[in-house]
Write a protein that holds these residues in place. Structure first.
Motif, short mmCIF file in Angstrom:
data_model
loop_
_atom_site.label_atom_id
_atom_site.label_comp_id
_atom_site.label_asym_id
_atom_site.label_seq_id
_atom_site.Cartn_x
_atom_site.Cartn_y
_atom_site.Cartn_z
N GLY A 47 74.47 58.92 55.81
CA GLY A 47 74.96 58.40 54.45
C GLY A 47 76.15 59.45 54.30
N ALA A 48 75.78 60.51 54.05
CA ALA A 48 77.07 61.79 53.52
C ALA A 48 78.14 61.93 54.62
CB ALA A 48 76.40 62.87 53.31
N LEU A 50 79.18 59.74 56.96
CA LEU A 50 79.69 58.45 57.17
C LEU A 50 80.62 58.11 55.87
CD1 LEU A 50 77.51 56.18 58.92
CD2 LEU A 50 79.34 57.13 59.90
N PHE A 51 80.27 58.65 54.73
CA PHE A 51 81.00 58.24 53.42
C PHE A 51 82.41 59.40 53.57
CE2 PHE A 51 82.29 59.84 49.32
CZ PHE A 51 82.84 58.78 48.86
N TRP A 52 81.99 60.52 53.77
CA TRP A 52 83.36 61.19 53.80
C TRP A 52 84.23 61.26 54.94
CZ3 TRP A 52 84.79 63.20 49.65
CH2 TRP A 52 83.86 63.42 48.39
N ALA A 64 81.53 67.18 52.92
CA ALA A 64 80.20 66.68 53.77
C ALA A 64 79.06 67.71 53.70
CB ALA A 64 80.32 66.14 54.99
N SER A 78 75.50 65.69 58.86
CA SER A 78 76.41 65.36 57.88
C SER A 78 77.85 65.93 58.16
CB SER A 78 76.31 65.66 56.39
OG SER A 78 76.13 67.00 56.23
N GLY A 140 83.77 53.44 52.80
CA GLY A 140 82.92 54.75 52.80
C GLY A 140 81.32 54.26 52.24
N ALA A 144 78.21 54.19 54.52
CA ALA A 144 77.23 55.13 54.37
C ALA A 144 75.97 54.33 54.14
CB ALA A 144 77.50 55.95 53.13
N TYR A 148 72.59 54.79 56.78
CA TYR A 148 71.53 55.32 56.10
C TYR A 148 70.37 54.29 56.48
CZ TYR A 148 68.03 56.58 52.77
OH TYR A 148 66.93 57.04 52.19
#
Length: 176
Positions: A47-48, A50-52, A64, A78, A140, A144, A148
């Protein structure tokens, strides 16, 4: 399988803890939760990361890493996932994020004269920053959440599958 595969490809925690660019995190890097490979830690790291990866900022890896430390999820995973956006994938990913942002904002239309050059990007940043960052944040967050959930489901499926195989092996007498 997931744990063995991941352990095989992840760097040694001591190597990362001693890295000069991560020294400002101090003792927080010694937290064992940052190095565990379990369903919670790996799914949170996905999750972290993919978001960043979707956010167009410099030093995405540090963001990240900070997020992994804050949420106590697997740090190497991450940080590695941020490299989904690399020099080859950045233009199409960020263009897609920009289009999502223009779709979400009522008074923004995609620019007709868009070029894939750093010069054009720097010159047009005043016009595109809002849809780009809004679209990047939305993409994002969605990515994320999907990452997740996918890791949580895959991990659960794998554990159940392994359990069933063990139960089947116990029921079937071996031919010795």
């Amino acid at each position: 399988m997931p744990r063995r595969l991941l352990k095989k490809h992840l760097p040694d925690p001591n190597t990362i803890c001693d890295h000069k660019h991560l020294q400002f995190f101090g003792k927080r890097l010694k937290d064992p939760n940052l190095w565990h490979l379990n369903r919670r830690s790996v799914s949170g790291a996905f999750g972290a990361g993919l978001f960043w990866a979707m956010i167009p900022i410099p030093f995405q890896m540090i963001a990240a890493a900070a997020t992994a430390i804050l949420f106590r999820v697997n740090l190497p995973i991450s940080v590695v996932l941020v490299w989904l956006t690399n020099p080859l994938t950045m233009p199409p990913i960020f263009y897609f994020n920009y289009l999502v942002g223009t779709w979400l904002l009522p008074h923004h239309e995609p620019l007709p004269d868009m070029e894939m050059s750093l010069e054009w990007f720097m010159h047009s940043m005043g016009e595109i920053w809002l849809p780009l960052y809004l679209g990047s944040a939305v993409v994002g967050l969605v990515l994320a959440a999907l990452g997740y959930a996918a890791i949580r489901l895959y991990w659960r499926w794998h554990v159940i599958n392994q359990y069933r195989k063990r139960q089947q092996a116990r029921r079937t007498p071996s031919s010795s």
